[in-house]
Design a protein around this motif. Structure first.
Motif, PDB file in Angstrom:
ATOM      1  N   LEU A  76       0.826  -1.203   0.000  1.00  0.00           N
ATOM      2  CA  LEU A  76       0.000   0.000   0.000  1.00  0.00           C
ATOM      3  C   LEU A  76       0.866   1.263   0.000  1.00  0.00           C
ATOM      4  N   ILE A  77       1.909   1.273   0.805  1.00  0.00           N
ATOM      5  CA  ILE A  77       2.807   2.430   0.852  1.00  0.00           C
ATOM      6  C   ILE A  77       3.494   2.629  -0.494  1.00  0.00           C
ATOM      7  N   ILE A  78       3.975   1.562  -1.096  1.00  0.00           N
ATOM      8  CA  ILE A  78       4.630   1.661  -2.412  1.00  0.00           C
ATOM      9  C   ILE A  78       3.644   2.155  -3.469  1.00  0.00           C
ATOM     10  N   TYR A  79       2.421   1.623  -3.446  1.00  0.00           N
ATOM     11  CA  TYR A  79       1.403   2.031  -4.419  1.00  0.00           C
ATOM     12  C   TYR A  79       1.085   3.521  -4.289  1.00  0.00           C
ATOM     13  N   LEU A  80       0.858   3.994  -3.070  1.00  0.00           N
ATOM     14  CA  LEU A  80       0.489   5.395  -2.859  1.00  0.00           C
ATOM     15  C   LEU A  80       1.642   6.359  -3.138  1.00  0.00           C
ATOM     16  N   HIS A  81       2.863   5.921  -2.880  1.00  0.00           N
ATOM     17  CA  HIS A  81       4.003   6.830  -2.994  1.00  0.00           C
ATOM     18  C   HIS A  81       4.683   6.820  -4.365  1.00  0.00           C
ATOM     19  N   PHE A  82       4.564   5.718  -5.106  1.00  0.00           N
ATOM     20  CA  PHE A  82       5.290   5.615  -6.372  1.00  0.00           C
ATOM     21  C   PHE A  82       4.422   5.332  -7.596  1.00  0.00           C
ATOM     22  N   VAL A  83       3.165   4.905  -7.415  1.00  0.00           N
ATOM     23  CA  VAL A  83       2.358   4.473  -8.556  1.00  0.00           C
ATOM     24  C   VAL A  83       1.140   5.363  -8.780  1.00  0.00           C
ATOM     25  N   LYS A  84       0.301   5.561  -7.785  1.00  0.00           N
ATOM     26  CA  LYS A  84      -0.981   6.256  -7.940  1.00  0.00           C
ATOM     27  C   LYS A  84      -0.785   7.761  -8.037  1.00  0.00           C
ATOM     28  N   ILE A  85      -0.964   8.284  -9.252  1.00  0.00           N
ATOM     29  CA  ILE A  85      -0.847   9.721  -9.497  1.00  0.00           C
ATOM     30  C   ILE A  85      -2.250  10.317  -9.520  1.00  0.00           C
ATOM     31  N   ASP A  86      -2.470  11.309  -8.644  1.00  0.00           N
ATOM     32  CA  ASP A  86      -3.773  11.968  -8.565  1.00  0.00           C
ATOM     33  C   ASP A  86      -3.928  13.083  -9.592  1.00  0.00           C
ATOM     34  N   GLN A  87      -2.841  13.813  -9.841  1.00  0.00           N
ATOM     35  CA  GLN A  87      -2.935  14.969 -10.731  1.00  0.00           C
ATOM     36  C   GLN A  87      -1.630  15.167 -11.481  1.00  0.00           C
ATOM     37  N   GLU A  88      -1.758  15.535 -12.757  1.00  0.00           N
ATOM     38  CA  GLU A  88      -0.616  15.909 -13.576  1.00  0.00           C
ATOM     39  C   GLU A  88      -0.865  17.321 -14.078  1.00  0.00           C
ATOM     40  N   SER A  89       0.121  18.182 -13.901  1.00  0.00           N
ATOM     41  CA  SER A  89      -0.091  19.570 -14.319  1.00  0.00           C
ATOM     42  C   SER A  89       1.044  20.058 -15.199  1.00  0.00           C
ATOM     43  N   LEU A  90       0.700  21.056 -15.978  1.00  0.00           N
ATOM     44  CA  LEU A  90       1.605  21.659 -16.945  1.00  0.00           C
ATOM     45  C   LEU A  90       1.512  23.165 -16.743  1.00  0.00           C
ATOM     46  N   LEU A  91       2.624  23.780 -16.369  1.00  0.00           N
ATOM     47  CA  LEU A  91       2.681  25.230 -16.197  1.00  0.00           C
ATOM     48  C   LEU A  91       3.534  25.787 -17.323  1.00  0.00           C
ATOM     49  N   VAL A  92       2.901  26.551 -18.211  1.00  0.00           N
ATOM     50  CA  VAL A  92       3.596  27.088 -19.385  1.00  0.00           C
ATOM     51  C   VAL A  92       3.799  28.582 -19.171  1.00  0.00           C
ATOM     52  N   ILE A  93       5.072  28.976 -19.088  1.00  0.00           N
ATOM     53  CA  ILE A  93       5.437  30.385 -18.922  1.00  0.00           C
ATOM     54  C   ILE A  93       6.232  30.778 -20.163  1.00  0.00           C
ATOM     55  N   GLY A  94       5.667  31.653 -20.972  1.00  0.00           N
ATOM     56  CA  GLY A  94       6.242  31.997 -22.263  1.00  0.00           C
ATOM     57  C   GLY A  94       7.679  32.468 -22.213  1.00  0.00           C
ATOM     58  N   SER A  95       8.057  33.217 -21.192  1.00  0.00           N
ATOM     59  CA  SER A  95       9.414  33.768 -21.135  1.00  0.00           C
ATOM     60  C   SER A  95      10.413  32.833 -20.455  1.00  0.00           C
ATOM     61  N   LEU A  96       9.938  31.817 -19.719  1.00  0.00           N
ATOM     62  CA  LEU A  96      10.845  30.941 -18.973  1.00  0.00           C
ATOM     63  C   LEU A  96      10.904  29.513 -19.500  1.00  0.00           C
ATOM     64  N   GLY A  97       9.745  28.849 -19.499  1.00  0.00           N
ATOM     65  CA  GLY A  97       9.733  27.459 -19.911  1.00  0.00           C
ATOM     66  C   GLY A  97       8.468  26.743 -19.503  1.00  0.00           C
TER      67      GLY A  97
END
Length: 188
Positions: A76-97
């Motif tokens: 359970l600890i391995i699953y929660l810490h290394f496998v189960k992803i709740d959210q993926e986000s993308l932050l796009v800043i035009g001048s930086l990256g």
């Protein structure tokens, strides 16, 4: 200004796309998958413990029960810490990256930053997986030795696997910022 829309993943699971515009050249796009279901977690734990109890009844060795509890907790600890992803986000800043972040169910976050000078383009690509075509969004990194070439392809949203309609929304937002960067006068 933030807006949230509902979509489905490639496997049909409901997901949500949250778009937040921080400024004209800065947008955050987050795909949130379903939360961990207590019902499925309880069912898996119960199945392991019932099997362990059955083995205990046959062997009359209490180590079987202890091992089952320990294996379940570690799993359970391995699953929660290394496998189960709740959210993926993308932050796009035009001048930086572009910053790509994955938030795991345990609270751990994994972040990668790509400088805008390395970004050649953001594209929607297709792949054949298990006898069906799936679409995914990826960042093409510019080859430093060949300005027209691509040195690496960085896939995005690998855990949530949104369908094409969701990917198009993210793609359009990314392209708007990339176009601003291309049309802006370059300062040296």
């Amino acid at each position: 200004m933030a807006e949230e829309r509902r979509f489905r993943s490639a496997s049909g699971v409901p997901i949500a796309l949250r778009r937040r515009q921080h400024s004209a050249s800065c947008r955050e796009l987050a795909v949130r998958g379903p939360r961990l279901q207590l019902r499925s977690l309880s069912a898996a734990t119960s199945a392991v413990w019932l099997a362990a109890y059955g083995l205990f009844a046959l062997s009359e060795n209490s180590m079987v029960l202890s091992a089952a509890i320990l294996i379940t907790l570690i799993g359970l600890i391995i699953y929660l810490h290394f496998v189960k992803i709740d959210q993926e986000s993308l932050l796009v800043i035009g001048s930086l990256g572009i910053q790509v972040t994955s938030s795991y169910a345990s609270g751990k976050e994994s972040t990668t930053f790509i400088e805008m000078g390395q970004v050649k383009d953001v594209v929607i690509n297709e792949a054949i997986h298990m006898q069906k075509v799936i679409y995914y969004l990826c960042i093409l990194l510019q080859d430093p030795e060949d300005p027209q070439g691509v040195s690496e392809v960085v896939p995005l949203f690998q855990s949530s696997k949104p369908r094409l309609d969701c990917l198009i929304e993210v793609y359009k937002s990314c392209q708007e910022i990339l176009e601003q960067r291309k049309t802006a006068p370059q300062s040296s």
